[in-house]
Design a protein around this motif. Structure first.
Motif, PDB file in Angstrom:
ATOM      1  N   PHE A 125       0.829  -1.211   0.000  1.00  0.00           N
ATOM      2  CA  PHE A 125       0.000   0.000   0.000  1.00  0.00           C
ATOM      3  C   PHE A 125       0.859   1.256   0.000  1.00  0.00           C
ATOM      4  O   PHE A 125       0.546   2.234  -0.692  1.00  0.00           O
ATOM      5  CB  PHE A 125      -0.937  -0.001   1.209  1.00  0.00           C
ATOM      6  CG  PHE A 125      -2.051   1.010   1.110  1.00  0.00           C
ATOM      7  CD1 PHE A 125      -3.270   0.663   0.551  1.00  0.00           C
ATOM      8  CD2 PHE A 125      -1.884   2.317   1.567  1.00  0.00           C
ATOM      9  CE1 PHE A 125      -4.304   1.592   0.443  1.00  0.00           C
ATOM     10  CE2 PHE A 125      -2.904   3.247   1.466  1.00  0.00           C
ATOM     11  CZ  PHE A 125      -4.116   2.879   0.887  1.00  0.00           C
ATOM     12  N   ALA A 126       1.947   1.247   0.762  1.00  0.00           N
ATOM     13  CA  ALA A 126       2.804   2.432   0.817  1.00  0.00           C
ATOM     14  C   ALA A 126       3.399   2.729  -0.544  1.00  0.00           C
ATOM     15  O   ALA A 126       3.502   3.898  -0.962  1.00  0.00           O
ATOM     16  CB  ALA A 126       3.897   2.241   1.860  1.00  0.00           C
ATOM     17  N   GLY A 137       4.514   7.397   1.935  1.00  0.00           N
ATOM     18  CA  GLY A 137       3.678   6.221   1.798  1.00  0.00           C
ATOM     19  C   GLY A 137       2.233   6.475   2.170  1.00  0.00           C
ATOM     20  O   GLY A 137       1.485   5.553   2.484  1.00  0.00           O
ATOM     21  N   GLY A 138       1.823   7.754   2.153  1.00  0.00           N
ATOM     22  CA  GLY A 138       0.450   8.118   2.475  1.00  0.00           C
ATOM     23  C   GLY A 138       0.143   8.100   3.954  1.00  0.00           C
ATOM     24  O   GLY A 138      -1.027   8.212   4.351  1.00  0.00           O
ATOM     25  N   GLU A 139       1.162   8.003   4.811  1.00  0.00           N
ATOM     26  CA  GLU A 139       0.906   7.798   6.237  1.00  0.00           C
ATOM     27  C   GLU A 139       0.520   9.092   6.950  1.00  0.00           C
ATOM     28  O   GLU A 139       1.123  10.142   6.754  1.00  0.00           O
ATOM     29  CB  GLU A 139       2.128   7.177   6.910  1.00  0.00           C
ATOM     30  CG  GLU A 139       1.876   6.778   8.352  1.00  0.00           C
ATOM     31  CD  GLU A 139       2.983   5.912   8.940  1.00  0.00           C
ATOM     32  OE1 GLU A 139       3.184   5.991  10.164  1.00  0.00           O
ATOM     33  OE2 GLU A 139       3.635   5.175   8.182  1.00  0.00           O
ATOM     34  N   LEU A 140      -0.483   8.975   7.813  1.00  0.00           N
ATOM     35  CA  LEU A 140      -0.967  10.073   8.650  1.00  0.00           C
ATOM     36  C   LEU A 140      -1.263   9.539  10.044  1.00  0.00           C
ATOM     37  O   LEU A 140      -1.546   8.353  10.210  1.00  0.00           O
ATOM     38  CB  LEU A 140      -2.271  10.664   8.106  1.00  0.00           C
ATOM     39  CG  LEU A 140      -2.351  11.131   6.659  1.00  0.00           C
ATOM     40  CD1 LEU A 140      -3.796  11.470   6.327  1.00  0.00           C
ATOM     41  CD2 LEU A 140      -1.461  12.334   6.448  1.00  0.00           C
ATOM     42  N   THR A 141      -1.241  10.431  11.035  1.00  0.00           N
ATOM     43  CA  THR A 141      -1.767  10.125  12.363  1.00  0.00           C
ATOM     44  C   THR A 141      -2.822  11.167  12.668  1.00  0.00           C
ATOM     45  O   THR A 141      -2.525  12.365  12.658  1.00  0.00           O
ATOM     46  CB  THR A 141      -0.664  10.135  13.434  1.00  0.00           C
ATOM     47  OG1 THR A 141       0.340   9.192  13.075  1.00  0.00           O
ATOM     48  CG2 THR A 141      -1.239   9.777  14.802  1.00  0.00           C
ATOM     49  N   VAL A 142      -4.061  10.724  12.903  1.00  0.00           N
ATOM     50  CA  VAL A 142      -5.169  11.671  13.034  1.00  0.00           C
ATOM     51  C   VAL A 142      -6.011  11.344  14.253  1.00  0.00           C
ATOM     52  O   VAL A 142      -5.997  10.222  14.769  1.00  0.00           O
ATOM     53  CB  VAL A 142      -6.068  11.647  11.780  1.00  0.00           C
ATOM     54  CG1 VAL A 142      -5.269  12.009  10.538  1.00  0.00           C
ATOM     55  CG2 VAL A 142      -6.748  10.305  11.600  1.00  0.00           C
ATOM     56  N   THR A 143      -6.764  12.336  14.711  1.00  0.00           N
ATOM     57  CA  THR A 143      -7.774  12.162  15.747  1.00  0.00           C
ATOM     58  C   THR A 143      -9.105  12.621  15.177  1.00  0.00           C
ATOM     59  O   THR A 143      -9.164  13.206  14.088  1.00  0.00           O
ATOM     60  CB  THR A 143      -7.441  12.985  17.000  1.00  0.00           C
ATOM     61  OG1 THR A 143      -7.403  14.378  16.646  1.00  0.00           O
ATOM     62  CG2 THR A 143      -6.103  12.576  17.587  1.00  0.00           C
ATOM     63  N   ARG A 144     -10.172  12.390  15.912  1.00  0.00           N
ATOM     64  CA  ARG A 144     -11.493  12.821  15.449  1.00  0.00           C
ATOM     65  C   ARG A 144     -11.539  14.349  15.336  1.00  0.00           C
ATOM     66  O   ARG A 144     -11.001  15.062  16.175  1.00  0.00           O
ATOM     67  CB  ARG A 144     -12.583  12.332  16.408  1.00  0.00           C
ATOM     68  CG  ARG A 144     -12.749  10.814  16.398  1.00  0.00           C
ATOM     69  CD  ARG A 144     -13.947  10.391  17.243  1.00  0.00           C
ATOM     70  NE  ARG A 144     -14.049   8.940  17.338  1.00  0.00           N
ATOM     71  CZ  ARG A 144     -14.631   8.158  16.434  1.00  0.00           C
ATOM     72  NH1 ARG A 144     -15.171   8.723  15.341  1.00  0.00           N
ATOM     73  NH2 ARG A 144     -14.694   6.853  16.590  1.00  0.00           N
ATOM     74  N   GLY A 145     -12.212  14.798  14.281  1.00  0.00           N
ATOM     75  CA  GLY A 145     -12.355  16.225  14.083  1.00  0.00           C
ATOM     76  C   GLY A 145     -11.283  16.855  13.229  1.00  0.00           C
ATOM     77  O   GLY A 145     -11.341  18.048  12.941  1.00  0.00           O
TER      78      GLY A 145
END
Length: 365
Positions: A258-259, A275-283
């Motif tokens: 995938f990356a 590689g399209g990587e993110l770290t997210v939270t709601r909102g």
């Protein structure tokens, strides 16, 4: 038609920072006059500490279904505080400053709103008179030091003068405003803040009783691929983009890395090379993106998701559960918040006492 690049999230990877606690703001009055007249500047050093904030002037009065007021109907003098008149122009200038702080276009305001802001002006006048009566007014040298700090925040000296001129403010008027506000700040620090203390027991009790606020939010570490679609794209262009992302989804579903697919196909310039990587939270992401991402299990692959930015495929790499923040990490922050809350309460008590012992007339009904 050229394709514009969009991002489905509002920023880069999100650090795991403690939650921000909300307390009543201490009314730091040093820069009220400056903000009320829009005297602001961009610092040449982005890491330089910003000047003290002006008091919060956003109304908390419920205005649903309330009739807007017309300030043209207000008298020229809207209040008298121990013989000192507060003109309507000062009230309107303060409200203009509040609108500028909020960054929004001014809308209709009710009588209750005007009264709330007028109460703030009355409170500031009472505190200033208390400073004068107790011989606590700051010196010209004090004003000069703060004025020099303000000037230093402008990239060139003439920008400061241009800002004054644009706001219809003279240097003398600015100095008067600063002297008032610095004197009030001195009064707050000397007669109120110095009398406030917060015990370790108070801090610990607050932490124990509000642990729902003391948590890192749940986070997702994920990878995604975006095919951008211009908001003005034709139906044919949208269909072409959808077909392209469906082809990538087929490859990903067949076991392709995938990356590697993200680096090759994603049009999200902020994450493709990672590689399209993110770290997210709601909102933090577009609602359809968030809904699809948080519905996945680790290792899971989403169907094509459409947002205002285009078409996405999401792969969930890791779900990071929300965790309680250790007491030691937030102890100082809680102590400061509780102290500000106590100072705010004592200041309102001081203003109420000054009102009771003085003569205050309000002319906005």
């Amino acid at each position: 038609m050229g394709v514009r690049r969009y991002s489905p999230y509002y920023g880069a990877n999100v650090e795991r920072k403690p939650v921000r606690f909300v307390y009543p703001r201490l009314e730091n009055l040093i820069f009220v006059g400056l903000l009320a007249f829009g005297i602001t500047a961009c610092s040449s050093d982005e890491n330089e500490e910003a000047p003290a904030a002006a008091p919060e002037v956003v109304s908390e009065v419920e205005e649903v279904n309330a009739e807007p007021a017309d300030p043209e109907t207000f008298p020229d003098i809207v209040a008298i505080v121990n013989g000192v008149e507060i003109p309507k122009t000062e009230l309107l200038e303060r409200i203009a400053g509040a609108d500028a702080q909020k960054g929004g276009s001014p809308g209709p305001k009710t009588v209750a709103y005007y009264r709330e802001i007028l109460d703030q002006l009355v409170g500031a006048e009472l505190l200033y008179q208390a400073c004068r009566d107790r011989d606590m007014l700051v010196t010209s040298a004090d004003v000069d030091r703060e004025l020099d700090k303000l000037k230093s925040r402008f990239p060139q000296p003439d920008r400061f003068e241009q800002s004054l001129e644009a706001q219809g403010m003279t240097l003398e008027k600015l100095r008067t405003e600063m002297r008032r506000n610095l004197s009030i700040q001195k009064f707050i620090e000397t007669d109120i803040a110095s009398q406030v203390s917060v015990s370790t027991e108070d801090v610990r009790r607050f932490y124990d009783e509000t642990q729902d606020q003391m948590r890192h939010p749940e986070q997702l570490r994920l990878s995604h691929i975006l095919k951008s679609v211009d908001p003005e794209a034709t139906t044919e262009e949208r269909a072409t983009a959808l077909t392209a992302i469906e082809d990538v989804l087929l490859e990903a579903s067949s076991g392709a890395d995938f990356a590697a697919l993200a680096r090759e196909h994603s049009e999200d310039l902020g994450s493709a090379q990672n590689g399209g990587e993110l770290t997210v939270t709601r909102g933090q992401t577009a609602p359809p993106f968030e809904q699809a991402a948080f519905a996945l299990e680790p290792g899971g692959l989403s169907p094509v998701v459409e947002t205002q930015f285009g078409y996405h495929i999401i792969k969930l790499l890791e779900r990071i559960e929300g965790q309680l923040i250790p007491y030691e990490d937030v102890q100082a922050q809680i102590e400061q918040g509780l102290k500000q809350e106590a100072i705010q309460s004592r200041m309102q008590q001081a203003i109420a006492s000054l009102k009771e012992s003085g003569e205050v007339e309000l002319f906005i009904e």
